[in-house]
Write a protein that holds these residues in place. Structure first.
Motif, PDB file in Angstrom:
ATOM      1  N   ASN A 102       0.865  -1.191   0.000  1.00  0.00           N
ATOM      2  CA  ASN A 102       0.000   0.000   0.000  1.00  0.00           C
ATOM      3  C   ASN A 102       0.895   1.233   0.000  1.00  0.00           C
ATOM      4  OD1 ASN A 102       1.016   0.150   2.681  1.00  0.00           O
ATOM      5  ND2 ASN A 102      -0.662  -1.141   3.388  1.00  0.00           N
ATOM      6  N   LYS A 103       0.280   2.387   0.081  1.00  0.00           N
ATOM      7  CA  LYS A 103       1.054   3.632   0.204  1.00  0.00           C
ATOM      8  C   LYS A 103       0.929   4.115   1.645  1.00  0.00           C
ATOM      9  CE  LYS A 103       2.232   4.481  -4.213  1.00  0.00           C
ATOM     10  NZ  LYS A 103       2.624   3.047  -4.333  1.00  0.00           N
ATOM     11  N   LEU A 104       2.050   4.380   2.257  1.00  0.00           N
ATOM     12  CA  LEU A 104       2.044   4.785   3.665  1.00  0.00           C
ATOM     13  C   LEU A 104       1.458   6.179   3.824  1.00  0.00           C
ATOM     14  CD1 LEU A 104       5.616   3.564   4.708  1.00  0.00           C
ATOM     15  CD2 LEU A 104       3.430   2.367   4.943  1.00  0.00           C
ATOM     16  N   ARG A 105       0.740   6.363   4.929  1.00  0.00           N
ATOM     17  CA  ARG A 105       0.237   7.701   5.250  1.00  0.00           C
ATOM     18  C   ARG A 105       1.203   8.380   6.224  1.00  0.00           C
ATOM     19  NH1 ARG A 105      -5.276   6.096   7.881  1.00  0.00           N
ATOM     20  NH2 ARG A 105      -4.962   4.432   6.371  1.00  0.00           N
ATOM     21  N   TYR A 106       1.084   9.676   6.320  1.00  0.00           N
ATOM     22  CA  TYR A 106       1.823  10.408   7.342  1.00  0.00           C
ATOM     23  C   TYR A 106       0.899  10.650   8.519  1.00  0.00           C
ATOM     24  CZ  TYR A 106       5.341  11.244   3.775  1.00  0.00           C
ATOM     25  OH  TYR A 106       6.307  11.075   2.827  1.00  0.00           O
ATOM     26  N   ALA A 107       1.487  10.785   9.693  1.00  0.00           N
ATOM     27  CA  ALA A 107       0.693  11.167  10.856  1.00  0.00           C
ATOM     28  C   ALA A 107       0.310  12.630  10.705  1.00  0.00           C
ATOM     29  CB  ALA A 107       1.501  10.956  12.134  1.00  0.00           C
ATOM     30  N   THR A 108      -0.929  12.963  11.079  1.00  0.00           N
ATOM     31  CA  THR A 108      -1.352  14.360  11.046  1.00  0.00           C
ATOM     32  C   THR A 108      -1.078  14.984  12.404  1.00  0.00           C
ATOM     33  OG1 THR A 108      -3.550  13.741  11.776  1.00  0.00           O
ATOM     34  CG2 THR A 108      -3.188  13.861   9.390  1.00  0.00           C
ATOM     35  N   LEU A 109      -1.079  16.311  12.440  1.00  0.00           N
ATOM     36  CA  LEU A 109      -0.856  16.999  13.718  1.00  0.00           C
ATOM     37  C   LEU A 109      -1.904  16.594  14.742  1.00  0.00           C
ATOM     38  CD1 LEU A 109       0.242  20.654  12.992  1.00  0.00           C
ATOM     39  CD2 LEU A 109       1.372  18.941  14.436  1.00  0.00           C
ATOM     40  N   ILE A 110      -3.160  16.520  14.255  1.00  0.00           N
ATOM     41  CA  ILE A 110      -4.236  16.176  15.179  1.00  0.00           C
ATOM     42  C   ILE A 110      -4.078  14.736  15.658  1.00  0.00           C
ATOM     43  CG2 ILE A 110      -5.939  15.497  13.410  1.00  0.00           C
ATOM     44  CD1 ILE A 110      -7.846  17.333  15.273  1.00  0.00           C
ATOM     45  N   GLY A 111      -3.590  13.882  14.752  1.00  0.00           N
ATOM     46  CA  GLY A 111      -3.325  12.487  15.115  1.00  0.00           C
ATOM     47  C   GLY A 111      -2.269  12.390  16.209  1.00  0.00           C
ATOM     48  N   ILE A 112      -1.223  13.190  16.042  1.00  0.00           N
ATOM     49  CA  ILE A 112      -0.142  13.180  17.030  1.00  0.00           C
ATOM     50  C   ILE A 112      -0.665  13.637  18.386  1.00  0.00           C
ATOM     51  CG2 ILE A 112       2.080  14.248  17.628  1.00  0.00           C
ATOM     52  CD1 ILE A 112       2.569  14.397  14.522  1.00  0.00           C
ATOM     53  N   LYS A 113      -1.545  14.647  18.358  1.00  0.00           N
ATOM     54  CA  LYS A 113      -2.131  15.146  19.603  1.00  0.00           C
ATOM     55  C   LYS A 113      -3.002  14.080  20.261  1.00  0.00           C
ATOM     56  CE  LYS A 113      -2.567  20.106  19.571  1.00  0.00           C
ATOM     57  NZ  LYS A 113      -3.374  21.192  19.029  1.00  0.00           N
ATOM     58  N   GLN A 114      -3.855  13.460  19.429  1.00  0.00           N
ATOM     59  CA  GLN A 114      -4.777  12.451  19.974  1.00  0.00           C
ATOM     60  C   GLN A 114      -4.029  11.251  20.541  1.00  0.00           C
ATOM     61  OE1 GLN A 114      -7.208  11.807  16.556  1.00  0.00           O
ATOM     62  NE2 GLN A 114      -8.745  13.315  17.168  1.00  0.00           N
ATOM     63  N   ALA A 115      -2.873  10.959  19.941  1.00  0.00           N
ATOM     64  CA  ALA A 115      -2.116   9.770  20.351  1.00  0.00           C
ATOM     65  C   ALA A 115      -1.771   9.812  21.831  1.00  0.00           C
ATOM     66  CB  ALA A 115      -0.844   9.661  19.510  1.00  0.00           C
ATOM     67  N   LYS A 116      -1.571  11.023  22.321  1.00  0.00           N
ATOM     68  CA  LYS A 116      -1.156  11.169  23.728  1.00  0.00           C
ATOM     69  C   LYS A 116      -2.197  10.628  24.697  1.00  0.00           C
ATOM     70  CE  LYS A 116       2.100  14.870  22.981  1.00  0.00           C
ATOM     71  NZ  LYS A 116       1.893  15.974  22.031  1.00  0.00           N
ATOM     72  N   ASN A 117      -3.464  10.647  24.277  1.00  0.00           N
ATOM     73  CA  ASN A 117      -4.522  10.197  25.177  1.00  0.00           C
ATOM     74  C   ASN A 117      -4.979   8.762  24.904  1.00  0.00           C
ATOM     75  OD1 ASN A 117      -4.632  12.744  26.457  1.00  0.00           O
ATOM     76  ND2 ASN A 117      -5.767  13.521  24.680  1.00  0.00           N
ATOM     77  N   LYS A 118      -4.308   8.105  23.962  1.00  0.00           N
ATOM     78  CA  LYS A 118      -4.734   6.737  23.658  1.00  0.00           C
ATOM     79  C   LYS A 118      -4.070   5.761  24.640  1.00  0.00           C
ATOM     80  CE  LYS A 118      -5.792   7.355  18.776  1.00  0.00           C
ATOM     81  NZ  LYS A 118      -5.310   7.147  17.396  1.00  0.00           N
ATOM     82  N   PRO A 119      -4.775   4.650  24.949  1.00  0.00           N
ATOM     83  CA  PRO A 119      -4.240   3.736  25.961  1.00  0.00           C
ATOM     84  C   PRO A 119      -2.983   2.983  25.486  1.00  0.00           C
ATOM     85  CG  PRO A 119      -6.461   3.086  25.267  1.00  0.00           C
ATOM     86  CD  PRO A 119      -6.101   4.275  24.465  1.00  0.00           C
ATOM     87  N   MET A 120      -2.029   2.880  26.399  1.00  0.00           N
ATOM     88  CA  MET A 120      -0.821   2.090  26.143  1.00  0.00           C
ATOM     89  C   MET A 120      -0.632   1.155  27.336  1.00  0.00           C
ATOM     90  SD  MET A 120       2.817   2.517  24.651  1.00  0.00           S
ATOM     91  CE  MET A 120       2.576   4.112  23.999  1.00  0.00           C
ATOM     92  N   ARG A 121      -0.799  -0.122  27.078  1.00  0.00           N
ATOM     93  CA  ARG A 121      -0.646  -1.113  28.157  1.00  0.00           C
ATOM     94  C   ARG A 121       0.802  -1.560  28.237  1.00  0.00           C
ATOM     95  NH1 ARG A 121      -1.605  -6.926  28.508  1.00  0.00           N
ATOM     96  NH2 ARG A 121      -2.603  -7.046  26.459  1.00  0.00           N
ATOM     97  N   LYS A 122       1.389  -1.467  29.425  1.00  0.00           N
ATOM     98  CA  LYS A 122       2.770  -1.923  29.610  1.00  0.00           C
ATOM     99  C   LYS A 122       2.757  -3.353  30.141  1.00  0.00           C
ATOM    100  CE  LYS A 122       5.025   2.076  28.933  1.00  0.00           C
ATOM    101  NZ  LYS A 122       5.875   2.861  29.804  1.00  0.00           N
ATOM    102  N   VAL A 123       3.642  -4.160  29.587  1.00  0.00           N
ATOM    103  CA  VAL A 123       3.787  -5.543  30.045  1.00  0.00           C
ATOM    104  C   VAL A 123       5.243  -5.725  30.456  1.00  0.00           C
ATOM    105  CG1 VAL A 123       3.622  -7.979  29.378  1.00  0.00           C
ATOM    106  CG2 VAL A 123       1.995  -6.320  28.441  1.00  0.00           C
ATOM    107  N   THR A 124       5.478  -6.231  31.648  1.00  0.00           N
ATOM    108  CA  THR A 124       6.864  -6.419  32.100  1.00  0.00           C
ATOM    109  C   THR A 124       7.393  -7.786  31.662  1.00  0.00           C
ATOM    110  OG1 THR A 124       6.212  -7.440  34.177  1.00  0.00           O
ATOM    111  CG2 THR A 124       6.426  -5.027  34.167  1.00  0.00           C
ATOM    112  N   MET A 125       8.700  -7.914  31.707  1.00  0.00           N
ATOM    113  CA  MET A 125       9.322  -9.206  31.415  1.00  0.00           C
ATOM    114  C   MET A 125       8.803 -10.265  32.394  1.00  0.00           C
ATOM    115  SD  MET A 125      11.515 -10.898  29.529  1.00  0.00           S
ATOM    116  CE  MET A 125      13.022 -10.210  28.835  1.00  0.00           C
ATOM    117  N   ALA A 126       8.645  -9.856  33.665  1.00  0.00           N
ATOM    118  CA  ALA A 126       8.215 -10.831  34.687  1.00  0.00           C
ATOM    119  C   ALA A 126       6.853 -11.441  34.336  1.00  0.00           C
ATOM    120  CB  ALA A 126       8.162 -10.152  36.054  1.00  0.00           C
TER     121      ALA A 126
END
Lengths: 331, 256
Positions: free
Chosen positions: B182-206
């Motif tokens: 496919n053709k890659l898209r670029y991140a938009t400014l608004i996308g970059i802003k929204q990304a900050k509030n999206k959930p990121m689950r951390k998983v430890t090695m343990a």
């Protein structure tokens, strides 16, 4: 009982893939080094003819692994059949060519047996009774010596061109062939493949070109392709490209050189701004003379180039075209 | 469709690489980027979601720096991310990486898992296929096109030498994606802003350790590859180099 090296050759539509001979050469070299037996196997449906082709080579035995389910390649059927066979025959080392087909199923096969596979190797060595397999990393910038840390069977795939097929040793007499019928339950095979096809007739046959000017990412923009075309024209050659250029639509797909494109062996291959990913190199390393221009002095393309220019192609190419025109008037 | 995209952070394409003192790996003080085929895998997942609805989740395993690939994925439109965060993930073989990924998603129910067809650093071309086997799912590799059918998918596999093949397969499935699908898209400014509030689950090695085993293969050392040709480096100003090249073209390559 002596340990065994098993080479699984590749067949498609009843024909042996030529790279299989290279893998047998690798197996013969490993057998000399280790003193282990060398056996071969071919998997498919009605493959005894292919098995006898392989049996003419210096191997101690050839297995024809057969099932109607192997008539068409699927990863499920091939992994199931080879797992059954390898679990019962217990080779120490299993070798295959690193083809698109093998890389589709060998990680599955090794995982299903609780084992690992060292993929895309370019050679091996033995140090203090330990086998090390050499493979490229970081797009060919480094080679890594890799060992097996677990129990056999150890699975290894060798890169296309890693061994020379013309070094293959024939046997004094034909090796015995054993037919192995494998039962594969209906539910095992989940994918339903259709026949392979070519997208369009290749308009350009780069394999016949004696001079090829090829461009890679270093060309930066579509409009700069023109410069490379002018150089190709001055040399009376064809223009070609690495994969990313064709992916971007800057040149048509039939201009692509590499594992997914055409394999070429011209008198001269002039690479402009091509870093030299393995997938590209396998398609052009047979060229008689290779000239590479790249701004990155560590680009892997320089490993196989006869003449190397570390520099900006936009500085080099215009005066080069002028110089060529001086000695070769436009025809 | 709920799609998981496995992504990896790798050294930038033209970053100069140096070996560590032991000669067993590279020095890690280089610039990194998203493994290119993984970027195409993410793009394909976003396009599938735009067509059929659902969710796109990005996952990576690696030290703190590798969070960057997840941030980029979220900025381009992924809904959430999973980070197996530990420097120790870098030293795992493909089987253990796949085991760690499988353990991290054991409570999720994906329809599809995408990976790039191989990584630009190790280039094992294994993790996706191993993951499919661990999950008991079917897989297909080097994919150039994906369509939904009634209850499954129809994919276009790239074969060698310009050949392709369509394959019908059921879901859930693992697909390894070819660059250029496919053709890659670029991140938009608004996308970059929204990304900050999206959930990121951390998983430890343990958390995933119980699923891992000893590495079954080991990189003993890295070295600069042996040259197969004697490369002559041509130096000088561009005009001089041009003259030298023409001399080689005439007298060595004999194409002029």
């Amino acid at each position: 009982m002596a340990d065994t090296i098993l080479v699984v050759v590749e067949q498609r539509e009843g024909k042996l893939n030529r790279v299989s001979w290279e893998t047998i050469v690798a197996g013969q070299a490993l057998a000399r080094e280790t003193g282990w037996n060398l056996e071969a196997a071919v998997a498919g449906n009605n493959v005894s003819g292919l098995a006898s082709e392989v049996a003419a080579k210096a191997v101690t035995k050839v297995y024809a692994i057969e099932s109607p389910k192997l008539a068409t390649y699927t990863p499920d059927a091939f992994a199931a059949a080879l797992k059954q066979f390898i679990a019962s025959s217990q080779p120490k080392l299993v070798l295959m060519p690193h083809t698109y087909q093998v890389r589709d199923f060998i990680p599955k096969l090794a995982t299903a047996m609780g084992r690992t596979v060292i993929t895309d190797c370019i050679g091996f060595k033995k140090e203090k009774e330990i086998l090390l397999f050499t493979r490229q990393m970081f797009q060919g910038k480094f080679a890594a010596d890799v060992t097996f840390a677990g129990d056999p069977p150890w699975f290894v795939t060798f890169q296309n061109g890693a061994f020379r097929a013309d070094k293959i040793e024939s046997g004094a007499a034909a090796a015995p062939i054993e037919n192995v019928n494998i039962e594969i339950a209906d539910a095992v095979v989940r994918n339903r493949p259709e026949e392979a096809f070519k997208e369009a007739k290749q308009a350009v046959d780069l394999t016949q070109a004696s001079v090829i000017v090829a461009v890679g990412r270093g060309i930066k923009e579509q409009k700069n392709i023109e410069l490379a075309k002018q150089l190709a024209e001055a040399l009376g050659g064809e223009i070609a490209a690495s994969r990313p250029i064709c992916d971007s639509g800057w040149l048509p797909m039939d201009r692509q050189v590499g594992s997914s494109g055409q394999t070429v062996a011209p008198q001269l291959y002039l690479a402009l701004g091509i870093s030299g990913a393995i997938q590209h190199l396998v398609g052009m390393k047979g060229a008689r003379t290779i000239i590479a221009v790249n701004k990155d002095s560590e680009a892997p393309i320089f490993e196989i180039a006869d003449y190397a220019v570390v520099g900006n192609l936009f500085d080099i190419v215009p005066p080069l075209i002028e110089e060529i025109k001086k000695v070769k008037p436009a025809s | 469709m709920k799609i998981l995209v496995c992504m990896k952070q790798v050294p930038q394409k033209d970053a100069p690489l140096k070996l560590n003192e032991a000669g067993t790996w590279i020095r890690e003080d280089v610039s990194y980027e998203v493994n290119e085929p993984d970027a195409f895998a993410l793009e394909e997942a976003l396009r599938q979601k735009e067509k059929h609805g659902g969710e796109v989740v990005a996952i990576t395993a690696g030290p703190a720096r590798s969070q960057q690939v997840l941030r980029e994925a979220l900025a381009k439109g992924a809904d959430r991310a999973i980070h197996l965060e530990d420097a120790g993930f870098v030293g795992l073989d493909a089987l253990n990486v796949a085991r760690a990924l499988a353990a991290a998603i054991k409570d999720e129910q994906f329809d599809l898992i995408f990976t790039g067809l191989q990584s630009d650093d190790q280039g094992y071309a294994q993790t996706g296929v191993v993951l499919a086997e661990l999950l008991g799912w079917p897989h297909a590799t080097i994919i150039m096109q994906i369509e939904r059918t009634g209850d499954g998918i129809r994919v276009k596999r790239e074969l060698e030498a310009g050949f392709f093949q369509f394959v019908d397969m059921p879901l859930p499935a693992v697909l390894t994606i070819q660059s250029g699908i496919n053709k890659l898209r670029y991140a938009t400014l608004i996308g970059i802003k929204q990304a900050k509030n999206k959930p990121m689950r951390k998983v430890t090695m343990a958390e995933v350790q119980p699923a891992l085993g000893p590495n079954l293969q080991k990189v003993e050392r890295l070295h600069v590859p042996q040259k197969t040709r004697n490369t002559e480096f041509l130096e000088g100003a561009p005009a001089e180099i041009a003259k030298k090249l023409v001399d080689k073209l005439r007298n060595e390559a004999r194409v002029l």
